[in-house]
Scaffold this motif. Structure first.
Motif, mmCIF file in Angstrom:
data_model
loop_
_atom_site.group_PDB
_atom_site.id
_atom_site.type_symbol
_atom_site.label_atom_id
_atom_site.label_comp_id
_atom_site.label_asym_id
_atom_site.label_seq_id
_atom_site.Cartn_x
_atom_site.Cartn_y
_atom_site.Cartn_z
ATOM 1 N N GLU A 130 -79.003 -66.105 -86.434
ATOM 2 C CA GLU A 130 -78.396 -65.326 -85.479
ATOM 3 C C GLU A 130 -76.765 -65.637 -85.629
ATOM 4 O OE1 GLU A 130 -79.502 -68.118 -82.214
ATOM 5 O OE2 GLU A 130 -81.032 -66.791 -81.614
ATOM 6 N N GLU A 131 -76.166 -64.676 -85.003
ATOM 7 C CA GLU A 131 -74.547 -64.511 -85.252
ATOM 8 C C GLU A 131 -74.148 -64.795 -83.977
ATOM 9 O OE1 GLU A 131 -72.310 -61.045 -87.222
ATOM 10 O OE2 GLU A 131 -72.855 -60.619 -85.306
ATOM 11 N N MET A 132 -73.194 -65.733 -84.145
ATOM 12 C CA MET A 132 -72.182 -66.083 -82.949
ATOM 13 C C MET A 132 -70.643 -65.174 -82.957
ATOM 14 S SD MET A 132 -70.158 -69.769 -82.636
ATOM 15 C CE MET A 132 -71.532 -70.715 -82.903
ATOM 16 N N ARG A 133 -70.681 -64.783 -81.748
ATOM 17 C CA ARG A 133 -69.521 -63.742 -81.809
ATOM 18 C C ARG A 133 -68.388 -64.483 -80.895
ATOM 19 N NH1 ARG A 133 -72.518 -58.571 -79.422
ATOM 20 N NH2 ARG A 133 -74.188 -58.410 -81.028
ATOM 21 N N VAL A 134 -67.130 -64.443 -81.525
ATOM 22 C CA VAL A 134 -66.055 -65.327 -80.911
ATOM 23 C C VAL A 134 -64.772 -64.284 -81.155
ATOM 24 C CG1 VAL A 134 -64.251 -67.170 -81.028
ATOM 25 C CG2 VAL A 134 -67.055 -67.452 -81.526
ATOM 26 N N ARG A 135 -64.173 -64.123 -80.074
ATOM 27 C CA ARG A 135 -62.842 -63.227 -79.956
ATOM 28 C C ARG A 135 -61.847 -64.166 -79.695
ATOM 29 N NH1 ARG A 135 -63.597 -58.367 -81.152
ATOM 30 N NH2 ARG A 135 -61.520 -57.646 -80.435
ATOM 31 N N ASP A 136 -60.545 -63.838 -80.141
ATOM 32 C CA ASP A 136 -59.400 -64.755 -80.059
ATOM 33 C C ASP A 136 -58.307 -63.990 -80.331
ATOM 34 O OD1 ASP A 136 -57.863 -67.153 -79.537
ATOM 35 O OD2 ASP A 136 -57.295 -67.080 -81.615
ATOM 36 N N ALA A 137 -57.154 -63.878 -79.498
ATOM 37 C CA ALA A 137 -56.077 -63.166 -79.633
ATOM 38 C C ALA A 137 -56.322 -61.624 -80.353
ATOM 39 C CB ALA A 137 -55.135 -63.761 -80.520
ATOM 40 N N GLY A 138 -57.459 -60.922 -79.832
ATOM 41 C CA GLY A 138 -57.680 -59.624 -80.389
ATOM 42 C C GLY A 138 -58.327 -59.528 -81.600
ATOM 43 N N ASN A 139 -58.781 -60.629 -82.355
ATOM 44 C CA ASN A 139 -59.480 -60.617 -83.426
ATOM 45 C C ASN A 139 -60.999 -61.133 -83.222
ATOM 46 O OD1 ASN A 139 -57.010 -60.003 -85.212
ATOM 47 N ND2 ASN A 139 -56.462 -61.887 -84.901
ATOM 48 N N ALA A 140 -61.701 -60.336 -84.124
ATOM 49 C CA ALA A 140 -63.103 -60.972 -84.054
ATOM 50 C C ALA A 140 -63.488 -61.769 -85.090
ATOM 51 C CB ALA A 140 -64.170 -59.578 -83.918
ATOM 52 N N TYR A 141 -64.316 -62.839 -84.818
ATOM 53 C CA TYR A 141 -64.756 -63.920 -85.786
ATOM 54 C C TYR A 141 -66.303 -64.086 -85.591
ATOM 55 C CZ TYR A 141 -59.842 -65.042 -85.762
ATOM 56 O OH TYR A 141 -58.335 -64.556 -85.892
ATOM 57 N N ARG A 142 -66.842 -64.251 -86.638
ATOM 58 C CA ARG A 142 -68.417 -64.565 -86.738
ATOM 59 C C ARG A 142 -69.054 -65.648 -87.544
ATOM 60 N NH1 ARG A 142 -67.187 -61.057 -83.502
ATOM 61 N NH2 ARG A 142 -68.138 -59.040 -83.164
ATOM 62 N N VAL A 143 -69.803 -66.298 -87.019
ATOM 63 C CA VAL A 143 -70.593 -67.569 -87.687
ATOM 64 C C VAL A 143 -71.935 -67.069 -87.482
ATOM 65 C CG1 VAL A 143 -71.105 -69.948 -87.393
ATOM 66 C CG2 VAL A 143 -68.600 -68.946 -86.718
#
Length: 109
Positions: free
Chosen positions: A52-65
């Motif tokens: 699975e892919e975790m989706r995280v947003r912070d300060a307008g940026n997208a990060y994935r784990v």
């Protein structure tokens, strides 16, 4: 509570993300360790069953784990990255797939 296994450079990548992204990813990894689902995720069947892919947003940026948590002993973090385009890059998918293949090979008797 499950442990966490970081594959390749995934831990270093997470450690080098902005503080807000690190905190959000840490919170979501804690949920996974406790047997809960992250707040925002999607299956990554192209990489492997149960990935699975975790989706995280912070300060307008997208990060994935990208992770595999379908085993009792640990959450396996296969890959972490900042997403800069609409589609996940082929290189990021290939890294996660290679690490999942290695994990799968090590888990088989």
């Amino acid at each position: 509570m499950k442990g966490i296994e970081f594959w390749g450079d995934s831990l270093d990548v997470i450690r080098n993300l902005p503080e807000g992204a690190r905190a959000a990813i840490g919170f979501q990894l804690d949920r996974l360790q406790r047997g809960l689902q992250p707040d925002d995720f999607k299956p990554m069947k192209t990489i492997g069953s149960g990935v699975e892919e975790m989706r995280v947003r912070d300060a307008g940026n997208a990060y994935r784990v990208i992770y595999f948590a379908r085993v009792e002993d640990a959450v396996h973090v296969l890959h972490a990255f900042q997403k800069k385009t609409e589609k996940t890059s082929k290189q990021d998918l290939a890294v996660a797939a290679q690490r999942f293949k290695q994990l799968d090979a090590e888990r088989r008797p």
